[in-house]
Structures are given as structure tokens and as C-alpha cells.
Design a protein around this motif. Structure first.
Motif, PDB file in Angstrom:
ATOM      1  N   PHE A 126      -3.619  -6.884  -2.752  1.00 56.12           N
ATOM      2  CA  PHE A 126      -2.713  -5.799  -2.362  1.00 56.12           C
ATOM      3  C   PHE A 126      -1.267  -6.285  -2.353  1.00 56.12           C
ATOM      4  O   PHE A 126      -0.381  -5.652  -2.945  1.00 56.12           O
ATOM      5  CB  PHE A 126      -3.111  -5.282  -0.976  1.00 56.12           C
ATOM      6  N   LEU A 129      -4.585   2.895  -2.573  1.00 55.87           N
ATOM      7  CA  LEU A 129      -3.741   2.344  -1.504  1.00 55.87           C
ATOM      8  C   LEU A 129      -2.489   1.682  -2.086  1.00 55.87           C
ATOM      9  O   LEU A 129      -1.379   1.827  -1.560  1.00 55.87           O
ATOM     10  CB  LEU A 129      -4.537   1.289  -0.736  1.00 55.87           C
ATOM     11  N   ALA A 172      -4.190   1.948   5.189  1.00 51.67           N
ATOM     12  CA  ALA A 172      -5.632   1.744   5.125  1.00 51.67           C
ATOM     13  C   ALA A 172      -6.321   2.517   6.240  1.00 51.67           C
ATOM     14  O   ALA A 172      -7.362   3.134   6.025  1.00 51.67           O
ATOM     15  CB  ALA A 172      -5.955   0.256   5.216  1.00 51.67           C
ATOM     16  N   THR A 214     -11.241  -1.753   1.320  1.00 48.56           N
ATOM     17  CA  THR A 214      -9.830  -1.711   1.705  1.00 48.56           C
ATOM     18  C   THR A 214      -9.645  -2.242   3.120  1.00 48.56           C
ATOM     19  O   THR A 214      -8.708  -1.888   3.803  1.00 48.56           O
ATOM     20  CB  THR A 214      -9.287  -0.272   1.630  1.00 48.56           C
ATOM     21  N   LEU A 256      -8.841   0.799  -3.420  1.00 49.60           N
ATOM     22  CA  LEU A 256      -7.748  -0.156  -3.238  1.00 49.60           C
ATOM     23  C   LEU A 256      -6.568   0.197  -4.138  1.00 49.60           C
ATOM     24  O   LEU A 256      -5.409   0.122  -3.714  1.00 49.60           O
ATOM     25  CB  LEU A 256      -8.243  -1.583  -3.521  1.00 49.60           C
TER      26      LEU A 256
END
Lengths: 295, 275
Positions: free
Chosen positions: A75, A160, A232, A244, A157
Motif C-alpha cells: 500500500f 483502497l 480500510a 486489506t 486493496l
């Protein structure tokens, strides 16, 4: 400055430093202390026995924690690189003088200004599997083909990451813009007189001179991305299948949902150490620039 | 044109793309607040809302978002006031102290802003529990003050340092004490700096979610971001009400950004680059 003045200045500093010590300094020390102890909220009668490095040992063996660390790093790496790239492009754009520049700057600031929780709900709505705009843009009216983006480990993910890039690219742009604005116009004019085209002006003037600002933006964003929680929590609550479950969310669950204060503290201390190393690099870089600027 | 990187049509396209990227998703989302339930879930999407106020009514009546709004105003407002007060005192002192000393203290203060919240919330929560301050305004405002102080002190110190020393010297010659000089001479001239710091603190406290979630477990004490995150319908997600609450929460921020964008930009970049 008389000795009396000095006393007054120190006295004026006391309240601010006291608040910081009480709500940042002391808690960090206590987190470090707790990470070497067993502390379970629901069982206060067990007290908090010292367990040495047990919590950290368990953390290394914990597959969920390892996975959580991995996805947090993914991330951080993807969001910061895209944010810097988009931030640089936006900064180059805003740096032009044109009518409506203020309005453009205000537009760019809006994603930064709204609460992360609101942007998280917004993206949850856009990624909706029954009537979300993103499915409509890709598949049109064929709602049978719509994809539940947030319910699949592979795409959750990414969703996000997209939400974070949207929210914070503008902040990166502002930091880079501050670096762009200190470049003197004469440099560009001189380069133009010498016959340098726009690409060469960018590579030989802009790029070397904004590298410090880019570095600042990079470290600021990295430190901040490690703290990801709100996105998240709202968009996926860590799921599906922990896809996540970023570090701060995992630490929160361990501490406040399951009540493992000691183990949760080991997680939070680990996050803290990662961020501390980054912060030291950041402050040293800034410090060096200060020295250079003064020399 | 500074870099000459963009030709005209390309430049226009880039501007439109940037505006679209920044605004389109947000406008689409808040426009749902003004739709009807059928419009909201329609495929193909209904672009133009019916300007129905039904979702706002429901958000106020069934979800009681006014409570959340009032809590947010109280928490963000008091955070800003306390932070600016403490940061003014500290920033004034730091601007007067020798550079080497103030630099070290400032670095220490700024480091506080970089810690991940997860590393401090456990002990803060325990401390507030012992004090009986969970679900109280002071229990949330004090940690918020600690988290907003670094940037405010930073901005105000830089601002006070730029102020001509002669002003204060003249006030002292005229018989003012240091504190009187601060209140009567320095502060009125520092309004822009104070204002910038105040806007940034307010936005931070208004938007903060993580601590709000942990400290305010009583729905009557929760702030807007916590309310928006925990919005639950009986069977389906109440998107219209969420959008309505989001609209109410972001409207003041959007207005602030439109009016004060220049100040916000200066304040943020002062915190990051000027060092």
C-alpha cells in the motif's frame, strides 16, 4: 535578553510541552513498556506480568501480522509513487500563471480537505457491486457482469490504493509546488536564450532543483501512508480474508476489539519504529538543507 | 508560463483532467444526497438529482445527525482555540530564544507529529479511562490539541521570527512588559499567521476519526466522521443519508478552501519546506 526574559520564555513554553509530553511522549513510552508485558483488558486480575520479548516473538510467528506488514508495504509503495507522480504533474500545472489559477488550486485542495471517512464512504459507493459508477463505466447496463470490487481479495486493496491516491495526491502537489516556486525565472529565461527546449529545461533546471521538495513529499507521504486506518476501516473493515488488514487496523483490532493490550502494543511499537527510522531520515535531510541554505 | 512544458490545447486538457479528477467523484457522491431512493440505485445512473430533501430529513430525524454536528463543532472549535492559545505562547518564546535552542525544541515538537497514532492510543485510552474522561469533550479535545500543536507552533514560530524586532523593542521602550508587547503589538500584526494555523487545526480536528472512534463510544458524544463511518441501516446501507451527512460535514470545509486556499497552501508548505 535579560535572565528574567529567559525565564519568561521557558515559562511560556511549558504548557505546550506539557500537553505534548502527557499525550504523545508518555503514551509512547508506555506503549514500549506494555509491549514487553502481558496485558489483557478483560482480565485485569491477571495484572501485567513482564514477558520479555515474547510479544515480539509471537509477532514474528503470527502469519496474519506478516501478511498485514506485507500489504501495508505494498500500500505504502504504490500510493506514494503514484501520489508523487500525479502530485508533480498537478504542481507543474498550478505553477503556471493563468487566469483561474486560484480556482484550480481550490479544486485540487478539495480532496485533501474533506474527511478521509467521507472519501472512504464515497469510494465505497463508487465501487458498489449493484449500482456503483465504476461498474457502470466499465460494463454499462449489463449489471450481471458487475464486479464486487471490495469483496474480492485481489481488487479490494487496489480499491483502497485508488481511494488514497485520489485523497492525497493534492497534498503531495502542494509540497512539490512549494519547491517549484523558489526556482528563479531567470534560469528558464537564460536556458531559453541558449536554445533549450521545454524537455531540456525540465530535465536540466526543474528536475534537479525540485528533487529536495520531492524528497520531502516522499518521506511525508510514506510516514503518513504507514498510518492508514480510516480508509480500510470504512471501505472493507480489513477484509476480505485480511486482504486489506493494514498494520494500524490490525493493531487496533488486537488492542480494542480483542483486548490484547500487550500484544497490540508490540504491533504498534513495531509500526512506531518503522516510522521513527523514516522520520529520522526525513529530519536529517531537512537539517542538511538548512545547513546548506545558511552556508 | 514558467516551464513552457505545455502547449495550449494540451494545457487546457490537463487543466480539465485535473479538475475532473479532483471534483467529479465527490460531486457525484454528494449529488446522491439530493436524489430519491429510486434515483440513487438506478442503472443507468440518473445524472441530475430531483433535489429531494428526503435524505436530509431522514438523516436528521432517524439518525440524529445534529448531535454529531454539534459535537463536531464543540470539539473542533475548542481544539482550535486551545491549540492556538498554547501555540502562540510557545511560538512567541521560540522566536525570541537563540536559533540553536529553538531549532532543537522545534525539531522535538515536530517529531511528535510524525508518530503513528496507533503507538499512542492504547495508553491514552487507559489514561482517559482512569480519569473518567472517556466519552467527554475534554477527553477528545486534549489529545487533539497534542496532535495539532506541532504544526501550529511551527507556523507561528516562523511567523513571529519574520516580525521586525524593532516593533517589540519600541513597545518595550514605551514601558510595555514582554507579555503586554505580545498582546498589544505582536498579536494584532500576526492575525494572518494565527488565522492560517487556526484553519489547519480546525480542519484536522473536524476530520479526525481514529481517536474519535476510540474515545467516544457513546453515540450522543460522537463527532461527524465517527457517525458517518458507523452509519448503519436496518437492511441496506443508507447511502442517501450517508451522502447527506457527508454533504453537511464537508460544506464548511469546501467553503473554507474556496475562500482561504492561498492561506492553506502557504501554511502547509511552511510546515514542510521552509524548515
Amino acid at each position: 535578553m535579560t535572565p528574567g526574559d529567559k525565564k519568561l520564555y521557558l515559562f511560556l513554553l511549558v504548557p505546550a510541552i506539557l500537553v505534548l509530553l502527557l499525550f504523545v511522549g508518555a503514551p509512547i513510552c508506555q506503549s514500549i513498556f506494555l509491549s514487553f508485558h502481558r496485558d489483557i483488558i478483560a482480565l485485569p486480575q491477571l495484572k501485567t506480568p513482564f514477558v520479555g520479548l515474547d510479544n515480539f516473538g509471537e509477532l514474528l510467528r503470527d502469519p496474519v501480522a506478516r501478511h498485514s506488514f506485507l500489504i501495508t508495504v505494498i500500500f505504502v509503495a504504490t500510493t506514494t509513487s503514484f501520489e508523487l507522480l500525479i502530485g508533480l504533474l498537478i504542481a507543474l500545472l498550478i505553477n503556471h500563471r493563468f487566469p483561474g489559477r486560484g480556482a484550480l488550486r481550490a479544486c485540487v485542495l478539495i480532496p485533501w480537505a474533506i474527511p478521509t471517512v467521507v472519501s472512504a464512504q464515497m469510494w465505497r459507493f463508487l465501487f458498489n457491486d449493484a449500482y456503483g459508477m465504476i461498474n457502470y463505466v466499465i460494463f454499462g447496463v449489463e449489471s450481471a457482469r458487475y464486479i464486487p470490487w471490495l469483496a474480492m481479495p485481489g481488487t479490494a486493496l487496489s480499491a483502497l490504493i485508488i481511494a488514497d491516491i485520489w485523497k492525497t495526491s493534492s497534498f503531495a502537489a502542494l509540497l512539490i509546488l512549494a519547491g517549484l516556486q523558489v526556482i528563479p525565472d531567470e534560469l528558464y529565461r537564460a536556458a531559453r536564450v541558449d536554445g533549450a527546449g521545454s524537455w531540456r529545461r525540465f530535465w536540466h533546471i526543474t528536475w534537479p532543483l525540485i528533487r529536495p521538495a520531492l524528497l520531502v513529499a516522499l518521506l511525508f507521504r510514506t510516514i503518513d501512508a504507514f498510518r492508514v486506518f480510516d480508509l480500510a476501516f470504512v471501505m472493507t473493515p480489513g477484509g476480505p480474508a485480511d486482504a486489506t488488514n493494514v498494520l494500524q487496523l490490525y493493531g487496533y483490532k488486537k488492542m480494542f476489539v480483542e483486548g490484547w493490550m500487550g500484544y497490540g502494543s508490540a504491533i504498534s511499537v513495531s509500526v512506531f519504529l518503522i516510522v521513527l527510522v523514516l522520520a529520522i531520515i526525513y529530519l536529517r535531510t531537512i537539517g542538511r538543507h538548512l545547513m546548506e541554505a545558511r552556508a | 508560463m514558467k516551464t513552457g512544458l505545455f502547449r495550449k490545447p494540451l494545457f487546457l486538457a490537463a487543466t480539465l483532467l485535473t479538475v475532473g479528477f479532483s471534483l467529479a467523484p465527490f460531486l457525484w457522491f454528494v449529488s446522491s444526497a439530493f436524489k430519491t431512493q429510486t434515483q440513487l440505485t438506478a442503472i443507468p445512473p440518473q445524472w441530475w438529482p430531483a433535489f429531494s430533501m428526503e435524505f436530509f430529513r431522514s438523516a436528521v430525524l432517524h439518525y440524529g445527525i445534529f448531535h454529531y454536528l454539534i459535537n463536531s463543532v464543540i470539539v473542533a472549535g475548542s481544539t482550535t482555540l486551545v491549540t492556538i492559545f498554547l501555540a502562540t505562547l510557545a511560538g512567541y518564546a521560540l522566536a525570541q530564544l537563540p536559533r540553536r535552542v529553538s531549532q532543537i525544541i522545534l525539531m522535538g515538537i515536530l517529531t511528535c507529529a510524525m508518530f503513528p497514532q496507533i503507538a499512542i492510543v492504547g495508553p491514552i485510552w487507559k489514561f482517559l479511562q482512569i480519569m473518567g474522561w472517556l466519552n467527554t469533550y475534554q477527553g477528545l479535545v486534549l489529545p487533539y490539541v497534542a496532535l495539532t500543536l506541532p504544526l501550529a507552533v511551527w507556523i507561528l514560530t516562523l511567523f513571529f521570527q519574520q516580525m521586525p524586532k524593532e516593533l517589540e523593542a519600541a513597545a518595550l521602550v514605551d514601558g510595555c512588559t514582554r507579555l503586554m508587547a505580545l498582546v498589544r503589538v505582536i498579536l494584532p500584526l500576526s492575525a494572518p499567521g494565527l488565522f492560517t494555523a487556526a484553519i489547519l487545526c480546525f480542519i484536522y480536528a473536524w476530520n479526525e476519526f481514529f481517536l474519535g472512534l476510540l474515545i467516544m463510544t457513546d453515540p450522543l458524544k460522537q463527532t461527524m466522521p465517527v457517525g458517518i463511518a458507523l452509519f448503519q441501516g436496518e437492511h441496506v446501507v443508507p447511502w442517501g443519508e450517508i451522502a447527506a451527512a457527508s454533504f453537511i460535514t464537508t460544506a464548511p470545509l469546501v467553503i473554507m478552501v474556496l475562500i482561504f486556499q492561498r492561506r492553506i497552501v502557504t501554511g502547509l508548505s511552511a510546515g514542510a519546506v521552509k524548515g
